[in-house]
Design an enzyme around this catalytic site. Structure first.
Site, short mmCIF file in Angstrom:
data_model
loop_
_atom_site.label_atom_id
_atom_site.label_comp_id
_atom_site.label_asym_id
_atom_site.label_seq_id
_atom_site.Cartn_x
_atom_site.Cartn_y
_atom_site.Cartn_z
N ASP A 564 0.85 -1.19 0.00
CA ASP A 564 0.00 0.00 0.00
C ASP A 564 0.89 1.24 0.00
O ASP A 564 2.12 1.15 0.17
CB ASP A 564 -0.89 -0.04 1.24
CG ASP A 564 -2.09 0.88 1.14
OD1 ASP A 564 -2.29 1.51 0.09
OD2 ASP A 564 -2.85 0.95 2.13
N ASP A 640 -9.08 3.95 -2.18
CA ASP A 640 -9.92 4.38 -1.06
C ASP A 640 -11.28 4.89 -1.55
O ASP A 640 -11.55 6.10 -1.56
CB ASP A 640 -9.21 5.47 -0.26
CG ASP A 640 -7.92 4.95 0.37
OD1 ASP A 640 -7.76 3.71 0.44
OD2 ASP A 640 -7.09 5.77 0.77
#
Length: 969
Positions: A564, A640
C-alpha cells in the site's frame, strides 16, 4: 526537543486528517494550469508543425528506419525511429540527436525487447517517404510539415503529428535560449534608439559610424529592427512561453521544485480517423468510455494517494497505464505511450455529442466528414516512445499489447476466492474470532488481512509484541482451516536507529536521496520516514531477502503481501508524494520515474515470495500503485473508495478499464473503504463483487465492524448466497484467468469485446462479460425493483443462470429483481464447469466433483474448457503438469477431450464429474449412454423438465482428466 515535538504533532494531525477526511481536497492536487509543462504544451495550439523531416538522412536497418527531424525555428535536431514489430505493431521513437543529459527510457516495462523486422522503401522523394511493412502495412512520412500516416489494408488508420502538436523541449542550459538571444538584440537596439531620442540623431549616427556602420545603414536598421518581422515575432512568442513562470523552477503551495535540468517535456498528437469511441488510460474514477477534454482538464496519469476520490473526474489516482484502445465496428486499435513521468492526455472528437443510442446531439456532421478521435499525449520528461497496435480485432490488440507489457500472472486459486480485511483486526484473538465467525455462519472465506496496526510501531516486517505476540501460531491456526493470511508492507521505513531494516537500508545507501544528495525524509504512518529506492535493482534484490522466514520473523508459508501507499505517499510532500527533484539510482530524478515506483516495489515483493519458496510457489501480492506491466506481478485495486451507491456503480467502470489495459486481477473494496454503507448497499456490493476478479472486503479504521453476520440472519443469508456463487464458479474463474495469463484476454470484458460489431454495446458500462460465457448486470441502485439488461447478439440466446429461462439476444429486457437477485446470464453455445458443494475455503474444495452447465444455442451446439493444475505451484510451467480439457456438445453428443488450443500437459487428477445440466434441449430422451475407450457403455440416470427444456444427467462418475463421450438419444 521542541522540534521533535512539533514533528510528532504534525504527524498526528496528518494521520487524523487522513483518517477522518471524507472528501478529497482538490487543492492538494494540480490542475493542468498549475502544472507548468502541461500549461506550456497546451498553449502550443494546433497549427502547421515547425518540424521538417530530413528525408535524405534516412537509414534503414533490421531494427528501424531512422531519420532526422529539424525544428525550423530553433534548428534543433531530433532523431525519429520507425520500427516494424512482429504481429502488426509499429513503434515510433523520437529522441534528441544531441543532449546534455540522458533521458529516461522505461525498458523494464517491456516483458522483452520487441522483435523487429526490416522495413523497405516503396517511394522516396525530397518531400515524401513511403515505407512498406508486413501485413499490408504502409507508413507515409511527409517532410514539411512533418507528418506520419499509417495505412493498413489500404486504409488510413492513424496520423501522427497531423495537428502539428509535436513539442519536444530540447535539453539546454539556462541562459542559452532563443528568447535571451532575441532579447539581447532588442535590448541593444533599444539602447541605440534611446540615444537617438535623448542625444540627437547625429550623435547616434556618429556612434554607429565609429562601429563601422554608415548613417544609411543605421536608418535601415531603425526602420526594421524594432518590428523584428513576422517570423522573429513568432520565435520570440514561442520562446517567451518557454521562459514563463515554472519553466526552470516551479512551486506548488509551499513546495519548491528546483528543476535543475530545466524544461524537458515531450508531446505528440495522434489522429484516429473512423473512430468515435476510445477507452483505457486507467486509473480514473470516470466513465469507461473516455470523454473529450476540450472544455476541462486533460486526463492525468500521475500516481497519487487520493483520499475518497471524486467520481466523473479526470484527476490522477493511484495507478497509471498510458495505454488506450479505440474501437469501431470495423477495427480495434491500441495506442501505448511508454513514458513513466507525469503525463496528461487530451482527447477531442468530432462526434462528442454521441448518446448511448448512437445519435448526435447539437452536432451536424457534413456529408463527407467521417468520425475521428484526436489524442494528444504530454509528458514532463523522457522521450517519445509510442506503440501503435493495429489489431484489427479486439483479440488481436490484446495479444499485441501482451507481447509488449506481458500478461496477467496466473494467481494461486485461493487468491480468486473471498478475502476478509479491515484497518485493522485488533489482535490475535480478534483474528481467531473473525475466522471462527465465518465457520459458525457457514460463510466461505480464504484469506484474512492485517493492516498497519499489526506492526511494532509501523515498522514493516515486524509484529506488535503485545497484540500479536505469537504470529506463527496464529497463522498455523488459520492454516489448519486451509486458509491464508496477508500482511501489509509499505515502501516507507520509519527513521529509527533501533529498526534493523532502516539501519541496513541507510548504511547500504538504499534510500531515495533529496536534491542535495542526503537521504530524503518525509512523513507517513510511522512519522518521519525514509523511502526505499526500488529503481535500483540491487535494492529490489535486498528487499526480496527481507521476506525470508529468518528475516521476517513470525512469517510462514501461508503469509502473503499487500503493498500500500506506494505511489509513493508522502503526507507532507507536494501533492502528497515525493518531490520531483528527489534523486534515484543512476542519477535519475523522481520526475523521470515517478509512475514506476509502485511497479518496482511490487516487483521486489514478488521476488521475495519467490525466493522464500525456492521459486516453487506462485506469489500473491496486491499493490495500490501500478504502471503498464504490473499485471506480471499480481493484483491491484481501486483504492480508497466510499460506501455509497455511486461508488459501487463506478467500481464496474474502473475495473473494466483496468481489465482492458492488462490488469485483469483487479477489484474494488467491498462495501467501500470510507463510511458505513447501509445494509442494502452492502448486500448489493457483495453480489457485484462476487462477479469481479478480485473479491475483497475492506474498511477504514473509523468505520463500524462489517463482518457479514453482524447485520442479522437475513443479511447473512444473502451474503452467504453471493459468496457461494463465487466459490461454485471458481473452476470457471480459474480457466478464464489461465487464458488471461496465456493470451492477454481480459477476465472482465466490456460487451463490445465479445460483440465487436454491435454498436449498441459500445457505451454500455453497467454490465459486462466474465470470459466469453457469463453476462453480469449488477444491481447498483437503491430500492431497485428491476434493471434494464441488454442481451447482445441478434442470433444469440441467453439463459438466466438461476431460473434457466431462455431469452433471445439482440434486445433489452426489463429484468425484475429482489434483494436476493443477482442478474447473471449464460450465453448459449457455452459450457461452464462448476463445483457446487459448499465448503469453508477453496482448498477444502480440492477433490470435490464437478458439474458441467451446458447452454445450447439455437443450433443445439455448445463448447467450453476447464483448466486444471495443482492450483498453487509453478509445476504447470516447469513440469507441464496441467490439463486443458475441452467439452463439445454437438448432434446430441457431449464429448470430453484434451484441448488442441495449447500443447497437451500431463496433469492427473481424481476429481470426477458429478452432474451435467443441459439447457435448451427440447426433445424427449430415450436413453443416455456413457462411452469410454476400452469400457462397456453405461446407461445414465437423468431428469428432464420440458417447461424449461432442461436436462439433468446424474452421476456420470467419470474423471475430469479422462476422455469420454455421452450420447443422448
Amino acid at each position: 526537543m521542541a522540534a521533535d515535538r512539533m514533528k510528532h504533532l504534525l504527524c498526528a494531525s496528518l494521520i487524523l486528517w487522513s483518517s477522518n477526511c471524507y472528501a478529497v481536497d482538490r487543492n492538494n492536487f494540480k490542475t493542468c494550469e498549475q502544472s507548468s509543462f502541461c500549461r506550456r504544451q497546451r498553449k502550443f495550439h494546433p497549427d502547421v508543425s515547425p518540424y521538417r523531416a530530413l528525408l535524405d538522412t534516412l537509414e534503414i536497418s533490421h531494427v528501424a528506419a531512422s531519420l532526422n527531424l529539424l525544428h525550423e525555428k530553433t534548428q534543433v535536431l531530433l532523431k525519429l525511429e520507425i520500427c516494424g514489430l512482429e504481429d502488426n505493431t509499429v513503434r515510433f521513437r523520437i529522441t534528441e540527436l544531441e543532449t546534455k543529459r540522458p533521458r529516461f527510457e522505461a525498458s523494464d516495462v517491456l516483458v522483452k525487447s520487441p522483435r523487429t523486422y526490416r522495413l523497405s522503401v516503396e517511394k522516396q522523394t525530397t518531400e515524401e517517404l513511403m515505407l512498406l511493412g508486413r501485413d499490408s502495412l504502409r507508413i507515409s512520412v511527409s517532410a514539411r510539415p512533418f507528418r506520419i500516416d499509417v495505412l493498413s489494408g489500404g486504409e488510413l488508420v492513424t496520423s501522427v503529428n497531423a495537428r502539428g502538436l509535436l513539442l519536444f523541449e530540447h535539453s539546454r542550459t539556462r541562459g542559452n535560449t532563443l528568447t535571451e538571444r532575441v532579447s539581447s538584440t532588442v535590448g541593444s537596439m533599444w539602447t541605440k534608439l534611446k540615444a537617438v531620442f535623448t542625444s540627437g540623431k547625429e550623435e547616434a549616427a556618429s556612434e554607429e559610424k565609429n562601429e563601422g556602420e554608415s548613417p544609411e545603414g543605421e536608418e535601415k536598421a531603425h526602420e526594421k529592427q524594432p518590428d523584428l518581422g513576422t517570423d522573429e515575432k513568432e520565435d520570440q512568442e514561442e520562446m517567451v512561453e518557454e521562459e514563463e513562470e515554472g519553466t526552470w523552477e516551479e512551486s506548488f503551495k509551499s513546495h519548491h521544485d528546483s528543476k535543475p535540468y530545466g524544461p524537458m517535456s515531450v508531446g505528440l498528437d495522434f489522429s484516429l480517423p473512423g473512430f468515435e469511441d476510445v477507452y483505457g488510460i486507467p486509473e480514473h474514477a470516470d466513465s469507461f468510455r473516455l470523454r473529450t477534454t476540450s472544455s476541462g482538464d486533460p486526463y492525468r496519469l500521475y500516481n497519487l494517494d487520493v483520499f475518497q476520490y471524486e467520481l466523473e473526474n479526470p484527476m490522477a489516482l493511484y495507478g497509471s497505464v498510458p495505454y488506450m484502445v479505440a474501437h469501431s465496428p470495423e477495427r480495434t486499435l491500441g495506442l501505448f505511450w511508454l513514458n513513466p513521468s507525469e503525463t496528461w492526455i487530451d482527447i477531442a472528437s468530432n462526434t462528442a455529442g454521441k448518446t448511448v443510442f448512437g445519435k448526435m446531439l447539437d452536432f451536424v456532421r457534413s456529408a463527407n466528414e467521417g468520425p475521428q478521435i484526436d489524442v494528444r499525449w504530454m509528458s514532463e520528461s523522457g522521450i517519445v516512445d509510442a506503440f501503435l497496435l493495429l489489431g484489427p480485432s479486439p483479440t488481436d490488440v490484446f495479444r499485441q499489447y501482451a507481447a509488449l507489457a506481458g500478461t496477467q500472472a496466473l494467481p494461486p486459486l485461493f487468491a480468486l476466492a473471498y478475502h476478509q480485511s479491515r484497518w485493522n483486526y485488533n489482535d490475535e484473538d480478534d483474528v481467531r474470532a473473525v475466522d471462527a465467525g465465518f465457520d459458525k455462519h457457514n460463510l466461505p472465506m480464504d484469506v484474512i488481512w492485517l493492516d498497519i496496526e499489526h506492526t511494532d510501531g509501523k515498522r514493516y516486517f515486524t509484529w506488535d509484541p503485545n497484540k500479536f505476540p505469537n504470529p506463527a501460531d496464529m497463522q498455523n491456526d488459520i492454516a489448519g482451516k486451509k486458509r491464508k493470511m496477508v500482511t501489509i508492507v509499505d515502501p516507507h521505513l520509519k527513521v529509527d536507529s533501533g529498526y534493523s531494516v532502516y539501519n541496513e537500508a541507510y548504511s547500504r545507501g538504499y534510500l531515495v536521496k533529496n536534491k542535495g544528495g542526503g537521504d530524503y525524509e518525509g512523513w507517513c504512518w510511522p512519522g518521519s520516514a525514509a523511502y526505499l529506492d526500488f529503481i535500483n535493482p540491487e535494492v529490489r534484490d535486498w528487499y526480496a531477502s527481507k521476506f525470508a522466514y529468518e528475516s521476517y520473523q513470525g512469517s510462514t508459508d501461508i503469509l502473503f503481501t499487500w503493498n500500500d501507499m506506494n505511489e509513493p505517499s508522502v503526507f507532507n510532500g507536494p501533492e502528497v508524494t515525493l518531490h520531483k527533484d528527489a534523486l534515484h539510482h543512476g542519477g535519475w530524478e523522481h520526475r523521470d520515474v515517478h509512475n514506476l515506483y509502485g511497479f518496482y516495489q511490487q516487483w521486489g515483493t514478488v521476488g521475495g515470495q519467490l525466493r522464500r519458496s525456492g521459486g516453487n510457489e506462485r506469489p500473491f501480492v496486491l499493490a495500490r500503485a501500478f504502471f503498464a506491466g504490473s499485471q506480471r506481478f499480481g493484483a491491484v485495486w481501486t483504492g480508497d473508495n466510499v460506501g455509497e451507491w455511486s461508488h459501487l456503480k463506478a467500481s464496474i467502470q474502473m475495473v473494466l478499464s483496468l481489465n482492458l489495459c492488462g490488469l485483469s486481477f483487479s477489484g474494488a473494496d467491498i462495501g467501500g473503504f470510507f463510511k458505513n454503507p447501509p445494509t442494502e448497499l452492502l448486500i448489493r456490493w457483495y453480489q457485484a463483487g462476487a462477479y469481479q476478479p478480485l473479491y475483497r472486503a475492506h474498511a477504514h479504521i473509523d468505520t463500524a465492524r462489517r463482518e457479514p453476520w453482524i447485520f442479522g440472519s437475513d443479511t447473512t443469508a444473502l451474503v452467504r448466497a453471493a459468496l457461494r456463487e463465487r466459490y461454485a464458479l471458481l473452476p470457471y474463474w480459474y480457466t478464464v484467468f489461465f487464458w488471461a495469463y496465456r493470451s492477454g484476454m481480459p477476465v472482465m470484458r466490456a460487451l463490445w469485446i465479445e460483440f465487436p460489431k454491435e454498436e449498441q454495446t459500445f457505451l454500455i458500462e453497467d454490465e459486462y462479460m466474465i470470459g466469453n460465457a457469463l453476462l453480469v448486470h449488477p444491481v447498483t441502485e437503491a430500492a431497485s425493483r428491476g434493471v434494464n439488461v441488454h442481451l447482445p447478439g441478434a442470433h444469440e440466446v441467453w439463459y438466466d443462470v438461476h431460473t434457466q429461462k431462455k431469452y433471445s439476444g439482440g434486445q433489452e429486457i426489463n429484468y425484475p429483481v429482489k434483494l436476493s437477485t443477482i442478474p447473471v446470464f449464460q450465453r448459449g453455445g457455452t459450457i461452464i464447469p462448476r463445483k457446487d458443494r459448499p465448503r469453508r475455503s477453496s482448498a477444502c474444495m480440492s477433490g470435490d466433483p464437478y458439474t458441467l452447465y451446458v447452454a445450447l444455442d439455437d443450433q443445439k451446439f455448445a463448447e467450453g474448457e476447464l483448466y486444471m493444475d495443482d492450483e498453487h505451484s509453478f509445476n504447470f510451467e516447469k513440469e507441464n503438469e496441467y490439463q486443458l480439457r475441452h467439452f463439445l456438445f454437438k448432434d446430441g453428443t457431449l464429448k470430453a477431450s484434451v484441448s488442441s488450443h495449447i500443447p497437451p500437459g500431463k496433469y492427473s487428477s481424481i476429481e470426477w464429474l458429478e452432474r451435467i445440466v443441459i439447457v435448451g434441449i427440447a426433445q424427449p430422451m430415450l436413453s443416455i449412454m456413457m462411452k469410454q475407450p476400452g469400457s462397456q457403455d453405461v446407461p445414465l440416470a437423468y431428469e428432464y423438465t420440458p417447461e424449461l427444456s432442461s436436462l439433468i444427467v446424474r452421476r456420470p462418475g467419470v474423471r475430469l482428466t479422462a476422455d469420454w463421450t455421452i450420447v443422448i438419444r
